[in-house]
Design a protein around this motif. Structure first.
Motif, PDB file in Angstrom:
ATOM      1  N   LYS A 119      -7.273   1.116  -1.474  1.00  6.45           N
ATOM      2  CA  LYS A 119      -6.217   0.092  -1.628  1.00  6.45           C
ATOM      3  C   LYS A 119      -4.907   0.695  -2.141  1.00  6.45           C
ATOM      4  CE  LYS A 119      -7.555  -1.282  -6.352  1.00  6.45           C
ATOM      5  NZ  LYS A 119      -8.266  -0.035  -6.656  1.00  6.45           N
ATOM      6  N   ASP A 120      -5.006   1.862  -2.852  1.00  4.80           N
ATOM      7  CA  ASP A 120      -3.813   2.463  -3.465  1.00  4.80           C
ATOM      8  C   ASP A 120      -2.860   3.078  -2.441  1.00  4.80           C
ATOM      9  OD1 ASP A 120      -4.965   1.747  -5.844  1.00  4.80           O
ATOM     10  OD2 ASP A 120      -5.829   3.726  -6.233  1.00  4.80           O
ATOM     11  N   ILE A 121      -3.351   3.312  -1.214  1.00  2.89           N
ATOM     12  CA  ILE A 121      -2.481   4.001  -0.228  1.00  2.89           C
ATOM     13  C   ILE A 121      -1.289   3.135   0.165  1.00  2.89           C
ATOM     14  CG2 ILE A 121      -4.391   5.388   0.680  1.00  2.89           C
ATOM     15  CD1 ILE A 121      -4.227   3.610   3.241  1.00  2.89           C
ATOM     16  N   GLY A 122      -1.325   1.842  -0.183  1.00  2.09           N
ATOM     17  CA  GLY A 122      -0.186   0.964   0.118  1.00  2.09           C
ATOM     18  C   GLY A 122       1.111   1.454  -0.505  1.00  2.09           C
ATOM     19  N   GLY A 123       1.009   2.231  -1.576  1.00  3.93           N
ATOM     20  CA  GLY A 123       2.211   2.733  -2.241  1.00  3.93           C
ATOM     21  C   GLY A 123       2.611   4.132  -1.789  1.00  3.93           C
ATOM     22  N   TYR A 124       1.982   4.641  -0.697  1.00  2.00           N
ATOM     23  CA  TYR A 124       2.260   6.010  -0.251  1.00  2.00           C
ATOM     24  C   TYR A 124       3.018   6.030   1.069  1.00  2.00           C
ATOM     25  CZ  TYR A 124      -0.370   7.833  -4.133  1.00  2.00           C
ATOM     26  OH  TYR A 124      -0.765   8.160  -5.403  1.00  2.00           O
ATOM     27  N   ASP A 125       3.832   7.073   1.236  1.00  2.00           N
ATOM     28  CA  ASP A 125       4.746   7.150   2.400  1.00  2.00           C
ATOM     29  C   ASP A 125       4.116   7.827   3.612  1.00  2.00           C
ATOM     30  OD1 ASP A 125       6.979   6.221   0.710  1.00  2.00           O
ATOM     31  OD2 ASP A 125       6.744   8.178  -0.251  1.00  2.00           O
ATOM     32  N   VAL A 174      -7.677   2.301   6.549  1.00  2.00           N
ATOM     33  CA  VAL A 174      -6.251   2.613   6.333  1.00  2.00           C
ATOM     34  C   VAL A 174      -5.393   1.438   6.812  1.00  2.00           C
ATOM     35  CG1 VAL A 174      -4.328   4.097   7.093  1.00  2.00           C
ATOM     36  CG2 VAL A 174      -6.516   5.129   6.419  1.00  2.00           C
ATOM     37  N   GLU A 175      -5.769   0.910   7.978  1.00  2.00           N
ATOM     38  CA  GLU A 175      -4.991  -0.185   8.577  1.00  2.00           C
ATOM     39  C   GLU A 175      -4.953  -1.408   7.652  1.00  2.00           C
ATOM     40  OE1 GLU A 175      -2.943  -0.992  11.988  1.00  2.00           O
ATOM     41  OE2 GLU A 175      -4.901  -0.680  12.897  1.00  2.00           O
ATOM     42  N   LYS A 176      -6.020  -1.613   6.870  1.00  2.00           N
ATOM     43  CA  LYS A 176      -6.076  -2.765   5.955  1.00  2.00           C
ATOM     44  C   LYS A 176      -5.019  -2.673   4.860  1.00  2.00           C
ATOM     45  CE  LYS A 176     -11.092  -3.536   6.166  1.00  2.00           C
ATOM     46  NZ  LYS A 176     -12.335  -3.345   5.381  1.00  2.00           N
ATOM     47  N   TYR A 177      -4.736  -1.438   4.405  1.00  2.00           N
ATOM     48  CA  TYR A 177      -3.946  -1.290   3.173  1.00  2.00           C
ATOM     49  C   TYR A 177      -2.561  -0.667   3.346  1.00  2.00           C
ATOM     50  CZ  TYR A 177      -8.525  -2.196   1.112  1.00  2.00           C
ATOM     51  OH  TYR A 177      -9.729  -2.745   0.778  1.00  2.00           O
ATOM     52  N   ARG A 178      -2.337   0.015   4.463  1.00  4.07           N
ATOM     53  CA  ARG A 178      -1.043   0.692   4.603  1.00  4.07           C
ATOM     54  C   ARG A 178       0.087  -0.313   4.797  1.00  4.07           C
ATOM     55  NH1 ARG A 178       0.691   0.661  10.111  1.00  4.07           N
ATOM     56  NH2 ARG A 178       2.331   2.160   9.739  1.00  4.07           N
ATOM     57  N   LYS A 179       1.290   0.064   4.335  1.00  2.37           N
ATOM     58  CA  LYS A 179       2.486  -0.761   4.581  1.00  2.37           C
ATOM     59  C   LYS A 179       2.989  -0.457   5.995  1.00  2.37           C
ATOM     60  CE  LYS A 179       5.511   0.345   1.457  1.00  2.37           C
ATOM     61  NZ  LYS A 179       5.093   1.409   0.543  1.00  2.37           N
TER      62      LYS A 179
END
Length: 793
Positions: free
Chosen positions: A89-95, A115-120
């Protein structure tokens, strides 16, 4: 797209590759999140340490590995760890999210679903696969995912192997690819190569063909493993590991897997048969003789009769290991003394013995293969060469080698020998173009096949290559060349054995500074050799000392010191751009320059204590001066001086440019680190212009260097004796270290004093001369000249 900023990177998978990719990003200054599976048996645990045991152990193993994957130890602080269950879930804050899990499409697809669930939206996602088609991984994903997804294939170890292949899918936004090509080059220090989504991409396709073709020649020409490795190493501009040793390092199972992958997935490859696995290779895999990872492969380390390690080589006919043999070929022996690689290659290919036959088959097969791979794996010849140099450590690329041997002449001989060529090669020659590359006005051009014309290599301004300015030579002697690099800046390079610094090089430095003062903005000192410089020419020092030519030796040391001081006190800025080995006198030159633009991979230090001498070209003086400038009034026990003394006394070499800051060799906030080695000369030129344009004035020689005299000398002597008593220093180490301490304290002065730089240089020179008269110092120098390592005496 150009304003995309990467601050934080998530790496999914902490195996050998993933953990080291994480280390490299952290080394480039980024925050990194490294994730892997939940540790086995920790499903019920609530302790992060237990749940993250797998990833933490992997990261620690990487940090302890040799060579180190980090520039400095504190880089590890930028890496945080976690597991897929708790932290995806933390990968949402990564570029940027990089996947480096096991090479199975189904597992990669599961990871990408998470990854698709959490990425921006807009986050970059790339895979580091080396074997799975990139487009297959993108199938079934959202439009935004597909648009921002591609392959980024790092080579292992990522810190040291400079290749980064960027592989788009049909869905990838071209702006993403442009960004990654630029970012990988500028921020990660990589040679970024655009590759097509074909099996093994560029480097492994050509590299593994090369190895498999050599395996074919082993059988055809009845050559042994030792013979092949003697023929295919540094003698032809390839790494020391040559062919079979490289296979042991990479892993024989990995090599077989890639070869089989090409044979199965490239039905139209005209050399498909070359990828057939020989019976002896299959047998090795069955025996689990996979190279270094299993303790034996083509080579096996064993204990000799005296307990020392010996290397045994596999006999492919008997399948027994035998003591290693040093093969001799007349062609190779005749070519060895030729320093210039291109001249040497020409000599090797014209050899009239078995080695000459091998080199002809080897090169003709390679040239045929690369001609047929365009446009299949790349549209551009330079990308193939870039990939092989950066990924496999070749000194020059395959198309460049073809240029060296003469394209038209080689084509004629290849056809006579039954080798086929892609039609575009004949079309190129028919159009009047006779080479794949040429240089015009300091810029390198490549032959562009679709337009049948020459085009400038991209990024040419940022990647200055000294040799490209040969037709703008301002001055030269037999070792040095001074070029006009444009914009009123001169550049000096020299080529000697190991780029060592002797009389002719000192003349070149003095002359280049004088020329720059006569009407230019300044001088860049750099070269494009494998190493910047191994330091002063110790062979010359040894000869003068053995013959007791002390007046000449005194003159030689004076000249070295004067030249370093000339670099410091000149009317124009002098900027040095070192890379790789930068030892002894080369380090002293860097210490005395106005600025250093060092490649991140620069191994720099004052190593003279190892050969029983002290730095005699101003290095000891400069460290004493810098210690004086760093001292605080209330400093107890001259700690700064002691630290500076220990750096020289232990012959410490920085293992990266970042570590050179910690050792006080490079100056923080003043000297610059350039991540991409290929950019350092252009950066140095830019620095010369900036320093000159900001109103450069010649510095004044210092007469106010604070030295501590007897009080500090006593403390250093006590420390030296402590090292001796504990068995860390020999009697001769003590002799040398005391001379060093004497110079750095300004001699046996009764109280603190202010002295001139020249005073310290005189002390340094006297100490250096006296050590040249010591039998044990000469024994150490002789040992280095003979075997490359100093003896401990």
């Amino acid at each position: 797209m150009s304003n995309r900023i990467i601050r934080k990177v998530a790496v999914l998978g902490s195996g050998v590759m993933g953990s080291r990719i994480a280390c490299h990003f952290a080394g480039a200054g980024l925050q990194v999140l490294l994730l892997d599976m939940l540790a086995k048996g920790a499903e019920e645990s609530t302790k992060p340490g237990e749940r993250n045991k797998l990833v933490n152990d992997a990261l620690q193993a990487a940090l302890k590995s040799n060579p180190s994957p980090v520039f400095t130890k504190d880089v590890a602080k930028r890496i945080s760890t976690g597991n897929f269950t708790d932290n995806m879930k933390d990968i949402g804050g990564y570029d940027w999210v990089i996947e480096v899990v096991v090479e199975r499409l189904d597992i990669k697809q599961q990871i990408f679903t998470e990854v698709e669930k959490y990425r921006k939206p807009g986050t970059l996602i790339t895979s580091n696969t080396s074997g799975i088609p990139i487009h297959l991984m993108a199938e079934g994903r959202s439009e935004d995912f597909k648009k921002h997804f591609c392959g980024t294939h790092f080579f292992n170890p990522p810190r040291y192997l400079r290749l980064l292949e960027i592989i788009p899918t049909p869905y990838t936004d071209p702006a993403v690819i442009d960004f990654l090509l630029h970012y990988g080059d500028l921020q990660l220090g990589k040679t970024t190569v655009l590759a097509k989504d074909t099996p093994a991409f560029i480097a492994n396709r050509i590299g593994v063909y090369g190895i498999m073709a050599i395996f074919g020649l082993v059988e055809k020409m009845k050559l042994s493993i030792d013979e092949i490795d003697a023929l295919t190493g540094p003698i032809i501009g390839r790494p020391k590991s040559a062919t079979f040793r490289t296979a042991d390092i990479v892993g024989i199972d990995t090599l077989v897997k890639v070869a089989k992958g090409v044979a199965e997935n490239c039905p139209n490859d005209e050399q498909r048969a070359a990828f057939t696995i020989p019976a002896w290779l299959d047998k090795m895999v069955a025996n689990n003789w996979l190279g270094d990872k299993t303790g034996q492969g083509f080579f096996s380390k064993r204990k000799g009769a005296g307990g020392e390690k010996e290397i045994y080589t596999l006999n492919l006919e008997t399948f027994e290991y035998e003591p290693r043999k040093k093969p001799k070929f007349a062609t190779v022996e005749a070519a060895k003394p030729i320093d210039d690689l291109k001249t040497r290659l020409k000599a090797l290919v014209t050899g009239m013995d078995k080695a000459g036959d091998f080199y002809r088959h080897f090169h003709y097969g390679l040239f045929s293969y690369i001609s047929h791979r365009i446009p299949e794996i790349s549209d551009d010849i330079y990308r193939v060469d870039d990939a092989m140099m950066a990924g496999f450590g070749w000194e020059i690329g395959a198309f460049e080698s073809w240029d060296v041997l003469g394209v038209a002449n080689s084509v004629k001989k290849m056809k006579e020998a039954g080798y086929t060529l892609a039609p575009w090669v004949d079309e190129m020659l028919a159009s009047g173009a006779s080479s794949f590359y040429k240089v015009e006005n300091g810029r390198r051009l490549y032959y562009d096949i679709p337009t049948k014309s020459y085009k400038a290599l991209p990024g040419g301004e940022a990647f200055l290559v000294m040799k490209n300015f040969e037709n703008q030579t301002v001055w030269k002697n037999s070792s040095c060349r001074t070029y006009h690099l444009g914009d009123n800046v001169l550049g000096l390079e020299w080529s000697t054995k190991m780029n060592s610094i002797g009389g002719e090089v000192l003349e070149g430095i003095q002359k280049s500074i004088a020329l720059a003062e006569s009407g230019y903005k300044g001088l860049v000192i750099a070269n494009d050799g494998p190493n910047f410089s191994a330091g002063a020419n110790v062979g010359m020092i040894f000869m003068l000392a053995i013959e007791q030519e002390y007046d000449e030796l005194d003159m030689a040391i004076r000249l070295f010191q004067q030249t370093m001081m000339r670099a410091r006190y000149s009317a124009i800025p002098v900027v040095v751009a070192p890379h790789a080995l930068t030892l002894g006198g080369a380090c002293e030159l860097s210490l005395h320059s106005d600025k250093v633009c060092a490649a991140a991979e620069t191994y720099i230090g004052l190593v003279e204590l190892g050969v029983g001498l002290i730095p005699g070209g101003g290095g000891t003086k400069e460290f004493a001066l810098r210690a004086a400038d760093e001292m605080h009034e209330d400093e107890p026990d001259s700690i700064t001086l002691k630290n500076r003394f220990l750096t020289i006394a232990t012959a410490k070499v920085a293992t990266s440019a970042a570590e050179a800051y910690d050792l006080g060799i490079l100056r923080k906030g003043h000297d610059e680190i350039v991540m991409n080695q290929g950019r350092r000369i252009a950066e140095a030129k830019k620095s010369v212009i900036e320093i000159y344009d900001s109103g450069y004035t010649m510095p004044v020689a210092r007469t106010d260097v604070k030295v501590l005299g007897r009080s500090a000398l006593g403390a250093l002597y006590a420390g030296i004796n402590g090292m001796w008593r504990a068995g860390y220093a020999t009697d001769h180490d003590v002799t040398v270290a005391k001379k060093l301490a004497y110079v750095m304290c300004g001699g046996d002065l009764s109280e603190q004093s202010l002295v001139s730089e020249q005073y310290l240089l005189d002390l340094e020179r006297e100490a250096f001369l006296s050590l040249c008269g010591e039998k044990k110092s000469l024994e150490r120098i002789q040992s280095v000249l003979k075997g490359g390592k100093p003896i401990r005496n």
